[in-house]
Motif scaffolding. Sequence first.
Motif, short mmCIF file in Angstrom:
data_model
loop_
_atom_site.label_atom_id
_atom_site.label_comp_id
_atom_site.label_asym_id
_atom_site.label_seq_id
_atom_site.Cartn_x
_atom_site.Cartn_y
_atom_site.Cartn_z
N LEU A 138 -7.80 -1.71 -1.94
CA LEU A 138 -9.05 -1.04 -1.62
C LEU A 138 -8.84 0.28 -0.93
O LEU A 138 -9.71 1.39 -1.48
CB LEU A 138 -10.04 -2.08 -0.70
N GLY A 139 -8.17 0.26 0.25
CA GLY A 139 -8.05 1.69 0.82
C GLY A 139 -7.40 2.69 -0.13
O GLY A 139 -7.77 3.67 -0.01
N LYS A 140 -6.49 2.27 -0.77
CA LYS A 140 -5.94 3.29 -1.56
C LYS A 140 -6.85 3.87 -2.78
O LYS A 140 -6.92 5.12 -2.86
CB LYS A 140 -4.55 2.78 -2.58
N SER A 141 -7.80 2.97 -3.22
CA SER A 141 -8.65 3.48 -4.11
C SER A 141 -9.89 4.43 -3.49
O SER A 141 -10.15 5.32 -4.03
CB SER A 141 -9.26 2.38 -4.77
N LEU A 159 -10.42 6.42 8.06
CA LEU A 159 -9.50 5.44 8.90
C LEU A 159 -9.54 4.20 8.04
O LEU A 159 -10.20 3.40 7.72
CB LEU A 159 -10.05 4.87 10.31
N THR A 160 -8.29 4.17 7.54
CA THR A 160 -8.09 3.27 6.27
C THR A 160 -7.26 2.16 6.41
O THR A 160 -6.33 2.06 7.30
CB THR A 160 -8.07 4.03 4.83
N ASP A 161 -6.98 1.39 5.45
CA ASP A 161 -5.86 0.16 5.22
C ASP A 161 -5.20 0.51 4.14
O ASP A 161 -5.68 0.08 2.90
CB ASP A 161 -6.62 -1.13 5.27
N GLY A 202 1.03 -1.21 -0.01
CA GLY A 202 -0.06 -0.14 0.18
C GLY A 202 0.83 1.12 0.13
O GLY A 202 2.01 1.10 0.19
N THR A 203 0.26 2.40 -0.12
CA THR A 203 0.85 3.63 -0.03
C THR A 203 0.41 4.53 1.11
O THR A 203 -0.75 4.66 1.02
CB THR A 203 0.54 4.18 -1.41
#
Length: 426
Positions: A72-75, A62-64, A26-27
Amino acid sequence: MKSTHHTAPRARTLLATALAALLLTGTGCSSKAGSSGSTDDGADGIKTGPGVTGKTIRLGALTDLTGPYATLGKSIVQAQQMWADEVNARGGICDRRIEIVVKDHGYDVQKAVTAYADISADVVALPQVIGSPVMAALLDDIERDKVLTFPQAWAASLLDRDSVQVLGTTYDIDMIAAVDFLTRTKGLAKGDTIGHVYFEGDYGANALEGSKWAAKKAGLKVAGQKIKATDTDLSAQVSALRREGVKAILISAGPAQTASLVGVAASRGLKVPVVSSAPGYAPQLMKTPAAPALAAMLNVVSAVPAVSSDVAGVRKMVASYKKKYPGSLVDSGVLSGYNAAQVMGTDLKKACENGSLAREDVVKAHRSQSSVDVGLGSPQNFSDKARPASTSTYVHKPDPKAVGAAVNVENAHIAPGVNEYLTSRN
């Protein structure tokens, strides 16, 4: 064709390596929250509160970005930032600029609890919280603080709370639709057994509740296989389901688990239909060794259309996203995130019209709306906190050539039995 004992381990190693590279990277992204908004009326007569000043409306995410749902979180983060930029270019909401504070929890509940504590005093609402376990840990705090929250988690246990809104359908509704799809289109008959591989916790438990209810109505049996989010080799589960003689498999997990399940099942000759919950598919899977099996065996049940669909609002969103993030794939997370942001914008505008951007009044503005259509799928009803916002589902299938690597197979419809099921729950 069955794989031999010599080739199967190598295939699983290749698949695991590819998935690790594609799905577990992830970024990172974060920004610091400023001071809380005043609880007094602003100069424009609008009542304010935490997260709101005379010039800004601050939202939280609050993401992953580093765990199993990193893609999914990045999108979602990028889609919601795109929405904020679009809104700000038009002058903001209530003459205030939208800011989004992003915190990565990596699908770690304790990190999420800490992140919420860090930002909760400085945001008016949360258009993104990824993870059913995370939401379970934060529910009481969110209700206490009256922070309107849109979880990227769809467990029915999140219903019936003023401040928490599950957008679209819940996992149980999706699995009722999945069983209906299998019986209508894949030839399943009374007495057949279907497998259901599911994550432990609220996500999997709620999905299993739906599949068992629908299976009982259809005269089918369910062979359940519970797994952890860290389980990425589902060879043992495939073996167990094969022994059960399953005619189809449901999966309510993440993309890595879906790829392993379908890839291993195909290699062992268990070439049965597989239907996934929406969080279990990502376009990156079509670049893994499991791609041919996914294309042949998998369908996905979702509350929203595929991003390749010919819906005007979706086409416009896709075009804007490609322009803003040319190096990023357009997946269901983009649509999920953008939809949540659009709904949040509708709520904030209504709250402004009512004269208050205080947290509790943003919640009231949200709950006052019984038919919200932002042009990205089915209209949603937010006035009954005890029911899902929508009961309509779409069915997709993987297609590596399509935008988002998926296409619609069936458009929005309410599966038979859904209303009966919801009534039985009350």
